[in-house]
Design a protein around this motif. Structure first.
Motif, PDB file in Angstrom:
ATOM      1  N   SER A  43       0.811  -1.142   0.135  1.00 52.21           N
ATOM      2  CA  SER A  43      -0.056  -0.046   0.120  1.00 52.21           C
ATOM      3  C   SER A  43       0.861   1.190   0.117  1.00 52.21           C
ATOM      4  O   SER A  43       1.822   1.329   0.852  1.00 52.21           O
ATOM      5  CB  SER A  43      -1.050   0.200   1.247  1.00 52.21           C
ATOM      6  OG  SER A  43      -2.020  -1.076   1.258  1.00 52.21           O
ATOM      7  N   VAL A  44       0.653   2.210  -0.826  1.00 52.99           N
ATOM      8  CA  VAL A  44       1.266   3.191  -1.048  1.00 52.99           C
ATOM      9  C   VAL A  44       0.444   4.647  -1.226  1.00 52.99           C
ATOM     10  O   VAL A  44      -0.794   4.307  -1.556  1.00 52.99           O
ATOM     11  CB  VAL A  44       2.457   3.212  -2.165  1.00 52.99           C
ATOM     12  CG1 VAL A  44       3.450   2.326  -2.217  1.00 52.99           C
ATOM     13  CG2 VAL A  44       1.577   2.915  -3.591  1.00 52.99           C
ATOM     14  N   LYS A  87      -1.045   5.832  -9.270  1.00 52.55           N
ATOM     15  CA  LYS A  87      -2.100   6.634  -9.114  1.00 52.55           C
ATOM     16  C   LYS A  87      -3.356   5.567  -8.582  1.00 52.55           C
ATOM     17  O   LYS A  87      -3.033   4.612  -8.594  1.00 52.55           O
ATOM     18  CB  LYS A  87      -2.597   7.114 -10.656  1.00 52.55           C
ATOM     19  CG  LYS A  87      -1.637   7.846 -11.545  1.00 52.55           C
ATOM     20  CD  LYS A  87      -2.427   8.102 -12.862  1.00 52.55           C
ATOM     21  CE  LYS A  87      -1.548   8.979 -13.721  1.00 52.55           C
ATOM     22  NZ  LYS A  87      -2.238   9.062 -15.094  1.00 52.55           N
ATOM     23  N   PRO A  88      -4.097   6.267  -7.953  1.00 48.94           N
ATOM     24  CA  PRO A  88      -5.382   5.112  -7.394  1.00 48.94           C
ATOM     25  C   PRO A  88      -5.738   4.289  -8.395  1.00 48.94           C
ATOM     26  O   PRO A  88      -6.123   3.205  -7.879  1.00 48.94           O
ATOM     27  CB  PRO A  88      -6.311   6.171  -6.753  1.00 48.94           C
ATOM     28  CG  PRO A  88      -5.604   7.572  -6.443  1.00 48.94           C
ATOM     29  CD  PRO A  88      -4.516   7.686  -7.714  1.00 48.94           C
ATOM     30  N   GLU A  89      -5.986   4.633  -9.546  1.00 46.40           N
ATOM     31  CA  GLU A  89      -6.520   3.802 -10.481  1.00 46.40           C
ATOM     32  C   GLU A  89      -5.488   2.773 -11.086  1.00 46.40           C
ATOM     33  O   GLU A  89      -5.946   1.854 -11.819  1.00 46.40           O
ATOM     34  CB  GLU A  89      -6.823   4.572 -11.741  1.00 46.40           C
ATOM     35  CG  GLU A  89      -5.780   5.524 -12.303  1.00 46.40           C
ATOM     36  CD  GLU A  89      -6.020   6.795 -12.031  1.00 46.40           C
ATOM     37  OE1 GLU A  89      -6.289   7.214 -10.603  1.00 46.40           O
ATOM     38  OE2 GLU A  89      -5.991   7.975 -12.958  1.00 46.40           O
ATOM     39  N   ASP A  90      -4.120   2.784 -10.343  1.00 48.32           N
ATOM     40  CA  ASP A  90      -3.296   1.739 -10.552  1.00 48.32           C
ATOM     41  C   ASP A  90      -3.470   0.684  -9.612  1.00 48.32           C
ATOM     42  O   ASP A  90      -2.986  -0.496  -9.688  1.00 48.32           O
ATOM     43  CB  ASP A  90      -1.861   2.248 -10.316  1.00 48.32           C
ATOM     44  CG  ASP A  90      -1.436   3.196 -11.731  1.00 48.32           C
ATOM     45  OD1 ASP A  90      -0.737   3.992 -11.238  1.00 48.32           O
ATOM     46  OD2 ASP A  90      -1.835   2.884 -12.729  1.00 48.32           O
ATOM     47  N   THR A  91      -4.434   0.774  -8.654  1.00 46.78           N
ATOM     48  CA  THR A  91      -4.708  -0.295  -7.674  1.00 46.78           C
ATOM     49  C   THR A  91      -5.373  -1.447  -8.225  1.00 46.78           C
ATOM     50  O   THR A  91      -6.385  -1.327  -8.994  1.00 46.78           O
ATOM     51  CB  THR A  91      -5.979   0.266  -6.726  1.00 46.78           C
ATOM     52  OG1 THR A  91      -5.417   1.488  -5.860  1.00 46.78           O
ATOM     53  CG2 THR A  91      -6.150  -0.871  -5.595  1.00 46.78           C
ATOM     54  N   ALA A  92      -4.589  -2.861  -8.134  1.00 46.33           N
ATOM     55  CA  ALA A  92      -4.877  -4.017  -8.603  1.00 46.33           C
ATOM     56  C   ALA A  92      -4.302  -5.098  -7.916  1.00 46.33           C
ATOM     57  O   ALA A  92      -3.253  -4.653  -7.291  1.00 46.33           O
ATOM     58  CB  ALA A  92      -4.991  -3.761 -10.206  1.00 46.33           C
ATOM     59  N   VAL A 116      -1.493  -4.481  -5.040  1.00 41.34           N
ATOM     60  CA  VAL A 116      -0.914  -3.171  -4.938  1.00 41.34           C
ATOM     61  C   VAL A 116      -2.278  -2.217  -4.782  1.00 41.34           C
ATOM     62  O   VAL A 116      -3.010  -2.217  -5.392  1.00 41.34           O
ATOM     63  CB  VAL A 116      -0.229  -2.674  -6.429  1.00 41.34           C
ATOM     64  CG1 VAL A 116      -0.050  -1.267  -6.163  1.00 41.34           C
ATOM     65  CG2 VAL A 116       0.917  -3.425  -6.615  1.00 41.34           C
ATOM     66  N   THR A 117      -2.083  -1.475  -3.754  1.00 40.87           N
ATOM     67  CA  THR A 117      -3.081  -0.241  -3.129  1.00 40.87           C
ATOM     68  C   THR A 117      -2.584   1.033  -3.554  1.00 40.87           C
ATOM     69  O   THR A 117      -1.537   1.405  -2.759  1.00 40.87           O
ATOM     70  CB  THR A 117      -3.700  -0.644  -2.166  1.00 40.87           C
ATOM     71  OG1 THR A 117      -4.227  -2.243  -2.056  1.00 40.87           O
ATOM     72  CG2 THR A 117      -4.982   0.323  -1.572  1.00 40.87           C
ATOM     73  N   VAL A 118      -3.110   1.905  -4.175  1.00 45.44           N
ATOM     74  CA  VAL A 118      -2.632   3.137  -4.126  1.00 45.44           C
ATOM     75  C   VAL A 118      -3.972   4.320  -3.606  1.00 45.44           C
ATOM     76  O   VAL A 118      -4.992   4.327  -4.175  1.00 45.44           O
ATOM     77  CB  VAL A 118      -2.336   3.745  -5.548  1.00 45.44           C
ATOM     78  CG1 VAL A 118      -1.656   5.283  -5.730  1.00 45.44           C
ATOM     79  CG2 VAL A 118      -1.192   2.801  -6.088  1.00 45.44           C
ATOM     80  N   SER A 119      -3.447   5.051  -2.606  1.00 44.04           N
ATOM     81  CA  SER A 119      -4.298   5.666  -1.780  1.00 44.04           C
ATOM     82  C   SER A 119      -4.257   7.193  -2.273  1.00 44.04           C
ATOM     83  O   SER A 119      -2.965   7.566  -2.371  1.00 44.04           O
ATOM     84  CB  SER A 119      -4.695   5.500  -0.531  1.00 44.04           C
ATOM     85  OG  SER A 119      -3.193   5.602   0.053  1.00 44.04           O
ATOM     86  N   SER A 120      -5.011   8.197  -2.440  1.00 44.26           N
ATOM     87  CA  SER A 120      -5.149   9.410  -2.997  1.00 44.26           C
ATOM     88  C   SER A 120      -4.862  10.577  -1.613  1.00 44.26           C
ATOM     89  O   SER A 120      -4.827   9.940  -0.465  1.00 44.26           O
ATOM     90  CB  SER A 120      -6.410   9.673  -3.472  1.00 44.26           C
ATOM     91  OG  SER A 120      -7.617   9.745  -2.525  1.00 44.26           O
TER      92      SER A 120
END
Length: 126
Positions: free
Chosen positions: A11-12, A89-94, A122-126
């Protein structure tokens, strides 16, 4: 027997970098192409980037969504493929998967690959 194992997920925050690794075994790097795919809930598994077999010149390809931000590389001696992800980016979360197949060129949809790792989230938070 082809085996693939992904590591490096986590998570980043948006804008952070992250590097994924895919450790391969049971296949020769000179004739197998490798690719990175990702899948979010409710969506199809999509290609992210790939690197062709060494015999095919190791050419690399990227999806339009990640080109310029993600970099695929491969250590043929260790049979490890990397995915360096920058400016996430948050939309890279997958869930990110690596795949390998006896292809000269790595281009192709997920259905063309017969060997897969278990995936790393991978979790990308805004």
């Amino acid at each position: 027997q082809v085996q693939l194992e992904e590591t490096g997920g986590g998570s980043v925050q948006a804008g952070d970098p992250l590097r994924l690794s895919c450790i391969g075994s049971g296949f020769p790097s000179d004739t197998y192409s490798m690719g990175w795919f990702r899948q979010s809930p409710g969506t199809a598994r999509e290609a992210v980037g790939c690197v062709s077999s060494r015999n095919a010149g190791g050419e690399k390809f990227y999806s339009a969504d990640v080109k310029g931000r993600f970099t695929v590389s491969r250590d043929d001696h260790k049979n490890i493929m990397y995915l360096q992800m920058d400016k996430l980016k948050p939309e890279d979360t997958a869930v990110y998967y690596c795949a390998a197949e006896f292809f000269a060129t790595c281009l192709g949809p997920a259905q063309h690959y017969g060997n897969w790792g278990q995936g790393t989230r991978v979790t990308v938070s805004s």
